[in-house]
Design a protein around this motif. Structure first.
Motif, PDB file in Angstrom:
ATOM      1  N   PRO A   1     126.854 -54.541 -10.716  1.00 11.88           N
ATOM      2  CA  PRO A   1     126.362 -53.756  -9.571  1.00 11.88           C
ATOM      3  C   PRO A   1     126.019 -52.306  -9.913  1.00 11.88           C
ATOM      4  O   PRO A   1     125.030 -51.778  -9.403  1.00 11.88           O
ATOM      5  CB  PRO A   1     127.502 -53.833  -8.559  1.00 11.88           C
ATOM      6  N   SER A   2     126.797 -51.664 -10.764  1.00 14.85           N
ATOM      7  CA  SER A   2     126.511 -50.260 -11.080  1.00 14.85           C
ATOM      8  C   SER A   2     125.230 -50.121 -11.903  1.00 14.85           C
ATOM      9  O   SER A   2     124.487 -49.155 -11.742  1.00 14.85           O
ATOM     10  CB  SER A   2     127.685 -49.597 -11.802  1.00 14.85           C
ATOM     11  N   CYS A   3     124.959 -51.085 -12.763  1.00 14.49           N
ATOM     12  CA  CYS A   3     123.726 -51.056 -13.562  1.00 14.49           C
ATOM     13  C   CYS A   3     122.496 -51.217 -12.662  1.00 14.49           C
ATOM     14  O   CYS A   3     121.522 -50.480 -12.799  1.00 14.49           O
ATOM     15  CB  CYS A   3     123.766 -52.169 -14.607  1.00 14.49           C
ATOM     16  N   VAL A   4     122.554 -52.166 -11.761  1.00 17.24           N
ATOM     17  CA  VAL A   4     121.431 -52.408 -10.857  1.00 17.24           C
ATOM     18  C   VAL A   4     121.215 -51.202  -9.948  1.00 17.24           C
ATOM     19  O   VAL A   4     120.083 -50.760  -9.739  1.00 17.24           O
ATOM     20  CB  VAL A   4     121.654 -53.700 -10.043  1.00 17.24           C
ATOM     21  N   LYS A   5     122.307 -50.635  -9.440  1.00 13.23           N
ATOM     22  CA  LYS A   5     122.192 -49.460  -8.574  1.00 13.23           C
ATOM     23  C   LYS A   5     121.628 -48.264  -9.338  1.00 13.23           C
ATOM     24  O   LYS A   5     120.745 -47.565  -8.844  1.00 13.23           O
ATOM     25  CB  LYS A   5     123.547 -49.103  -7.973  1.00 13.23           C
ATOM     26  N   SER A   6     122.107 -48.056 -10.544  1.00 19.78           N
ATOM     27  CA  SER A   6     121.630 -46.937 -11.352  1.00 19.78           C
ATOM     28  C   SER A   6     120.140 -47.078 -11.648  1.00 19.78           C
ATOM     29  O   SER A   6     119.381 -46.112 -11.562  1.00 19.78           O
ATOM     30  CB  SER A   6     122.415 -46.868 -12.656  1.00 19.78           C
TER      31      SER A   6
ATOM     32  N   LYS B   1     119.271 -61.146  -9.445  1.00 18.96           N
ATOM     33  CA  LYS B   1     119.989 -61.974 -10.415  1.00 18.96           C
ATOM     34  C   LYS B   1     121.280 -61.316 -10.894  1.00 18.96           C
ATOM     35  O   LYS B   1     122.303 -61.976 -11.051  1.00 18.96           O
ATOM     36  CB  LYS B   1     119.095 -62.261 -11.615  1.00 18.96           C
ATOM     37  N   TRP B   2     121.256 -60.013 -11.146  1.00 18.87           N
ATOM     38  CA  TRP B   2     122.369 -59.351 -11.815  1.00 18.87           C
ATOM     39  C   TRP B   2     123.236 -58.462 -10.935  1.00 18.87           C
ATOM     40  O   TRP B   2     124.236 -57.930 -11.390  1.00 18.87           O
ATOM     41  CB  TRP B   2     121.836 -58.526 -12.993  1.00 18.87           C
ATOM     42  N   ARG B   3     122.880 -58.289  -9.671  1.00 18.27           N
ATOM     43  CA  ARG B   3     123.605 -57.364  -8.785  1.00 18.27           C
ATOM     44  C   ARG B   3     125.094 -57.682  -8.677  1.00 18.27           C
ATOM     45  O   ARG B   3     125.933 -56.786  -8.720  1.00 18.27           O
ATOM     46  CB  ARG B   3     122.973 -57.377  -7.392  1.00 18.27           C
ATOM     47  N   LYS B   4     125.450 -58.950  -8.566  1.00 16.00           N
ATOM     48  CA  LYS B   4     126.863 -59.310  -8.406  1.00 16.00           C
ATOM     49  C   LYS B   4     127.656 -59.044  -9.680  1.00 16.00           C
ATOM     50  O   LYS B   4     128.787 -58.571  -9.630  1.00 16.00           O
ATOM     51  CB  LYS B   4     127.000 -60.781  -8.015  1.00 16.00           C
TER      52      LYS B   4
ATOM     53  N   LEU C   1     111.381 -56.329 -11.273  1.00 14.07           N
ATOM     54  CA  LEU C   1     112.560 -55.495 -11.026  1.00 14.07           C
ATOM     55  C   LEU C   1     113.365 -56.013  -9.834  1.00 14.07           C
ATOM     56  O   LEU C   1     114.599 -55.984  -9.842  1.00 14.07           O
ATOM     57  CB  LEU C   1     112.145 -54.040 -10.800  1.00 14.07           C
ATOM     58  N   LEU C   2     112.679 -56.509  -8.820  1.00 13.37           N
ATOM     59  CA  LEU C   2     113.384 -57.106  -7.680  1.00 13.37           C
ATOM     60  C   LEU C   2     114.152 -58.350  -8.104  1.00 13.37           C
ATOM     61  O   LEU C   2     115.303 -58.556  -7.714  1.00 13.37           O
ATOM     62  CB  LEU C   2     112.396 -57.453  -6.563  1.00 13.37           C
TER      63      LEU C   2
END
Length: 40
Positions: A22-27, A16-19, A10-11
Motif C-alpha cells: 500500500p505505501s508503494c502504490v500511494k507514494s 494489483k499491488w495495493r493490498k 498505472l491503474l
C-alpha cells in the motif's frame, strides 16, 4: 505507448499491488507528476 495506455497500466498496477504494497502504490500516486518527468 500512448499516454492513455500508460495511465491505464498505472491503474492496473495500483489495483494489483495495493493490498500487498500500500505505501508503494500511494507514494507512486502521490508523486505521479514528479516521477513522470523522470521517465520522459
Amino acid at each position: 505507448m500512448t499516454l492513455d495506455e500508460a495511465e491505464e497500466n498505472l491503474l492496473r498496477f495500483g489495483k494489483k499491488w495495493r493490498k500487498q504494497y500500500p505505501s508503494c502504490v500511494k507514494s507512486r500516486a502521490d508523486n505521479r507528476e514528479v516521477l513522470s518527468t523522470l521517465l520522459i
